[in-house]
Design a protein around this motif. Structure first.
Motif, short mmCIF file in Angstrom:
data_model
loop_
_atom_site.label_atom_id
_atom_site.label_comp_id
_atom_site.label_asym_id
_atom_site.label_seq_id
_atom_site.Cartn_x
_atom_site.Cartn_y
_atom_site.Cartn_z
N ASN A 282 0.83 -1.21 0.00
CA ASN A 282 0.00 0.00 0.00
C ASN A 282 0.86 1.26 0.00
O ASN A 282 0.58 2.22 -0.72
CB ASN A 282 -0.93 0.00 1.21
N ILE A 285 2.77 1.88 -3.40
CA ILE A 285 1.95 2.52 -4.44
C ILE A 285 1.97 4.03 -4.27
O ILE A 285 2.18 4.79 -5.23
CB ILE A 285 0.50 1.98 -4.40
N GLU A 302 -5.90 5.06 -6.20
CA GLU A 302 -5.19 3.80 -6.42
C GLU A 302 -4.93 3.07 -5.11
O GLU A 302 -5.03 1.84 -5.04
CB GLU A 302 -3.87 4.08 -7.15
N ASN A 306 -6.35 -0.65 -4.19
CA ASN A 306 -5.46 -1.74 -3.82
C ASN A 306 -5.83 -2.33 -2.46
O ASN A 306 -5.79 -3.55 -2.26
CB ASN A 306 -4.01 -1.25 -3.80
N LYS A 359 -3.32 -10.09 -12.90
CA LYS A 359 -3.41 -9.74 -11.48
C LYS A 359 -3.68 -10.98 -10.63
O LYS A 359 -3.08 -11.17 -9.57
CB LYS A 359 -4.52 -8.71 -11.27
#
Length: 464
Positions: A282, A285, A302, A306, A359
């Motif tokens: 986290n 990002i 984003e 996530n 993913k």
């Protein structure tokens, strides 16, 4: 007469095409431009017996020497693909003077590429006479063979030893990232200074067997301990001075091994995580997008997306439901693209399905499942040997401000005050002298460590 002229014309056209291939420049340098991103590429062509072949290098994606597929040169038109279906990766270009420009398309996304004739980098084929010995070695852990390079001083004596442990992903023994051989350079420096170094290919990489995605960080710790047992068989190794050096995820592996065995006499953590994988990802990002100049609103979006995906993953949501969340996220990302970027999408459904599948592949495996859940804190509390801790002030992957205090505090909680923390303010995750610390910068920076980094590793180990 007409037939004769036709035959002559066909032969002449054939000759001109072959002649064009034989004179086709060998090496081109340039970039792919796709969805606002620029990726440097190198195209290397060879003509043997009038047959054209080629390879592509994409340093930022660690692609080196990938063979071009369906390569054809017809007049000024060049065509090739770089992957098998369904990804393909299709290049169609036009040659003009010393340049080739054209389109690039992959899984429903269209971009462009442009390259120019350049001098092929000259590889130094001379064999340096090193002041130490290098051997190709291997050892086993269960049914897994771990292969690597053992380097040690050529003079007589017994020496301290260290095992280098790579970061996440499939890494070779040199931990080569965008052409920067981190472990190769570290091993060379340490061995020149009287330290035995063992560096190995990860499971399933190079000459090592096994499957890295189906292994966990704990498995890598067991590999490191097997490496220690191997080193203990060498007469020139001081059995009381064997330690571990871990970079990134390797900075989790080393404490696990040290907590399990008194044979680990010291550990060095090069950007080792001090918090769970979920928190690392986290924060990664956020830091990476900040370094790339993304707006705060986009970063927040984003990060929230996530967090939702990882929360669903950790909750062991049924596969189809989890796929649905991934698919919805892919759809949402496409809907937020600019009108200009949307013009470059040729097959939105293909993009969504490909993004979802990739993913899922990244997450639905033993390694990721362990990584996101594992908290290194309790293990650090069980580490009693000396610890050298490195951080880069511009590291966007394992950030100083997120990880330093948890590591130091947990060592203290366990009663270990035999640690030292060194921060290199301008270092990125690879310990290059960085500008922003962004990942896209790695390939553009000099392939060398910040001043003082190698010297500190060597002097600290020798002082132990």
């Amino acid at each position: 007469m007409k037939h004769s002229l036709l035959v002559i014309f066909i032969l002449l056209a054939f000759y001109l095409n072959i002649n064009a291939q034989s004179q086709f420049p060998n090496f081109y340098f340039g970039s792919i431009f796709i969805m606002g991103q620029e990726l440097q590429i190198e195209l290397d062509f060879t003509t043997v017996n009038d047959t054209l072949s080629g390879k592509i290098n994409i340093p930022m994606q660690a692609i080196k020497g990938m063979k071009l597929k369906k390569l054809s040169l017809t007049g000024e038109k060049l065509y090739f693909e770089i992957l098998d279906p369904p990804q393909n990766g299709v290049f169609e270009g036009t040659i003009s003077g010393d340049s080739i420009t054209g389109s690039f398309q992959q899984v429903g996304i269209r971009g462009r590429f442009s390259v120019k004739v350049a001098e092929r980098p000259i590889e130094d084929t001379t064999k340096e006479i090193k002041p130490y010995i290098e051997e190709e070695v291997s050892f086993t852990k269960g049914d897994i063979k771990i292969a690597g390079t053992l380097s040690y001083p050529s003079k007589e004596g017994i020496f301290p030893a260290v095992i280098l442990i790579t970061g996440s992903g499939a890494q070779n023994r040199d931990e080569e990232i965008v052409g920067f051989k981190l472990f190769g350079k570290i091993a060379d420096y340490l061995t020149r200074n009287g330290i035995v170094v063992l560096r190995c290919d990860d499971r399933g990489v190079g000459s090592s067997t096994g499957n890295i995605s189906e292994s966990t960080t704990e498995d890598f710790a067991s590999d490191a301990l097997a490496g220690i047992e191997f080193l203990k068989t060498k007469q020139f190794v001081n059995k009381e001075k064997i330690g571990l050096f871990g970079h990134s995820e390797g900075g989790i592996v080393a404490p696990i091994a040290a907590a399990q065995s008194n044979d680990v006499k010291f550990i060095v953590l090069m950007s080792g995580p001090g918090v769970s994988g979920e928190k690392i990802i986290n924060y990664q990002i956020k830091k990476i997008m900040q370094a790339e100049g993304a707006p705060d609103s986009v970063i927040e979006r984003e990060c929230n997306a996530n967090s939702r995906i990882i929360s669903a993953f950790k909750a062991n949501m049924p596969s189809e439901e989890f796929k649905k969340i991934l698919r919805e996220q892919a759809e949402l990302e496409i809907s937020r693209l600019s009108d200009e970027d949307k013009k470059n999408l040729t097959d939105i459904n293909a993009i969504i399905e490909s993004t979802t599948a990739q993913k899922l592949l990244q997450m639905d495996n033993n390694w990721f499942r362990f990584f996101v859940n594992y908290d290194p804190g309790p293990t650090l509390q069980s580490v009693s040997c000396p610890v050298l801790i490195f951080f880069g002030g511009k590291d966007t992957q394992v950030a100083l401000e997120q990880n330093r205090e948890p590591i130091e505090n947990n060592l203290k909680l366990g009663g270990n005050n035999k640690f030292e923390t060194v921060v290199f303010p301008d270092a990125n995750h690879l310990y290059q002298n960085a500008n922003t610390g962004g990942i896209s910068e790695y390939a553009k920076l000099k392939k060398e460590f910040v001043p003082g980094f190698l010297e500190k590793i060597s002097s600290w180990i020798l002082e132990r």
